[in-house]
Write an enzyme that holds these catalytic residues in place. Structure first.
Site, PDB file in Angstrom:
ATOM      1  N   CYS A 268      20.372 -45.705 -84.454  1.00 35.08           N
ATOM      2  CA  CYS A 268      19.880 -44.663 -83.543  1.00 35.08           C
ATOM      3  C   CYS A 268      18.663 -43.934 -84.093  1.00 35.08           C
ATOM      4  O   CYS A 268      17.634 -43.801 -83.417  1.00 35.08           O
ATOM      5  CB  CYS A 268      21.002 -43.692 -83.185  1.00 35.08           C
ATOM      6  SG  CYS A 268      21.566 -42.625 -84.536  1.00 35.08           S
ATOM      7  N   HIS A 316      24.102 -38.621 -84.056  1.00 36.34           N
ATOM      8  CA  HIS A 316      23.491 -39.559 -83.113  1.00 36.34           C
ATOM      9  C   HIS A 316      22.290 -38.898 -82.460  1.00 36.34           C
ATOM     10  O   HIS A 316      22.266 -37.679 -82.243  1.00 36.34           O
ATOM     11  CB  HIS A 316      24.495 -39.983 -82.039  1.00 36.34           C
ATOM     12  CG  HIS A 316      24.002 -41.122 -81.192  1.00 36.34           C
ATOM     13  ND1 HIS A 316      23.954 -42.418 -81.638  1.00 36.34           N
ATOM     14  CD2 HIS A 316      23.491 -41.159 -79.927  1.00 36.34           C
ATOM     15  CE1 HIS A 316      23.461 -43.207 -80.701  1.00 36.34           C
ATOM     16  NE2 HIS A 316      23.167 -42.454 -79.653  1.00 36.34           N
ATOM     17  N   HIS A 328      18.416 -44.905 -76.123  1.00 32.63           N
ATOM     18  CA  HIS A 328      19.029 -44.794 -77.454  1.00 32.63           C
ATOM     19  C   HIS A 328      19.639 -46.119 -77.866  1.00 32.63           C
ATOM     20  O   HIS A 328      19.792 -47.038 -77.061  1.00 32.63           O
ATOM     21  CB  HIS A 328      20.092 -43.680 -77.464  1.00 32.63           C
ATOM     22  CG  HIS A 328      21.351 -44.023 -76.737  1.00 32.63           C
ATOM     23  ND1 HIS A 328      22.608 -43.691 -77.211  1.00 32.63           N
ATOM     24  CD2 HIS A 328      21.579 -44.670 -75.556  1.00 32.63           C
ATOM     25  CE1 HIS A 328      23.546 -44.084 -76.364  1.00 32.63           C
ATOM     26  NE2 HIS A 328      22.952 -44.679 -75.354  1.00 32.63           N
TER      27      HIS A 328
END
Length: 353
Positions: A268, A316, A328
């Site tokens: 990520c 994240h 993402h």
């Protein structure tokens, strides 16, 4: 006085053996329960499996960001160590040149019938002895005293550099140990998630959204994602944000690989770093550092190009593209894709350009 007798050893085939077997079985059951992937709960529904897998992926991502941070620290420590070693080598060359020059003076003095005490100490094989007796250099003339003082200073600087190098080497080894520990944690979490998914049928895996059930899912995700984003730069507030979005858009369908920063796979924070690097903006490697790389903004202030962060541990990150959507890299079961920011608990946002 009564004789003392040794107690007769009990057979392991009796109660003791049964007790040991019971304890072993209990221990195995406990270990299985902790792993969450054994046969203690054979009737998990696909939804329950998904919940557990999602939790394992999130825990793996926490460890991934720690791994990324430790890797970055290790690189910095290695660079500092190499710099210190190079500088120490350069100073050693200067020292050798200075001692060679003093050696020439010593040879000339010897030919004249005498060797200055200060020169003897400088040319000694024991520099510490020289430093202890440096006061004798006062007997030398001004030029020789200056040369001796330079050698003394160089010796001290080299020792300081070597000491700093030893500290950096210890730091590097510590970071490498941390890397190994976090890698083991990540692999364990991902293996546990895969074991859970392997218990499901292909249909159930497809139903809960596991990309590995359909090899062509990545290409379909790419097409769907691009259809949902008419013009990557149409709503971007500035050219750099537009360039970052365009890069992320071009990577839709790329696989998630922990620790990867592209160009063909990403985790990520690796995707975010690569997207902004393509726009000429340098960002830190980890989510923990990326959230502090710009100005914090509220959800109501979000603009395309902002970074959106999730979970209480800031583990994240995604790239906001407008209309409540982001691009993402989710986890190993799904490729880089467009998703609503509401699919995870939003904990903050940062504007870096």
């Amino acid at each position: 006085m009564a004789a003392h007798r040794k107690p007769r050893p009990r057979s392991v085939s009796g109660n003791t053996a049964r007790t040991a077997a019971t304890l072993a079985l209990a221990g195995a059951a406990t270990a299985t329960a902790f792993e969450g992937t054994g046969h203690a709960e054979p009737n998990l529904t696909p939804a329950q499996v998904k919940a557990r897998v999602d939790k394992l992926y999130q825990e793996a991502e926490v460890a991934t960001e720690k791994y990324n941070g430790a890797k970055e620290d290790a690189r910095k420590a290695e660079r500092r160590l190499n710099t210190l070693r190079d500088e120490a080598a350069r100073r050693q060359e200067q020292l050798n040149e200075a001692r060679d020059a003093l050696g020439s003076v010593a040879a000339a003095q010897y030919r004249r019938g005498g060797l200055d005490p200060a020169i003897q100490l400088v040319l000694s094989s024991d520099p510490d002895r020289y430093l202890d007796g440096a006061a004798l250099a006062e007997r030398a003339d001004h030029r020789q005293a200056s040369a001796v003082a330079r050698v003394r200073k160089q010796l001290r600087e080299i020792e300081q550099l070597r000491g700093a190098a030893r500290v950096q080497l210890a730091s590097l080894r510590s970071r490498q140990t941390e890397l190994s520990r976090q890698k083991k944690t990540i692999d364990g979490k991902l293996d546990a998630a895969q074991r859970l998914l392997d218990r499901l049928s292909a249909e159930d895996r497809a139903r809960i959204g596991d990309g590995s059930a359909h090899p062509d899912r990545a290409s379909r995700a790419t097409a769907t994602g691009r259809d949902g984003l008419t013009a990557p730069d149409s709503a971007a507030p500035n050219p750099r944000a537009a360039a970052a979005i365009a890069y992320a858009y071009s990577k839709l369908g790329s696989p998630y690989v922990w620790g990867a920063t592209g160009p063909d796979a990403f985790d990520c924070s690796g995707l975010i770093q690569a997207a902004y690097r393509s726009a000429g903006v340098s960002l830190p490697r980890t989510t923990y550092a990326q959230i502090d790389a710009g100005r914090r903004v509220s959800r109501a202030e979000l603009r395309p190009g902002d970074l959106v962060f999730f979970y209480s541990g800031i583990s994240h990150v995604g790239l906001y593209i407008g209309n409540g959507q982001m691009i993402h890299a989710p986890n190993p079961s799904a490729p880089v894709r467009i998703a609503p920011i509401d699919e995870m608990p939003l904990t903050g946002a940062t504007r870096v350009v």
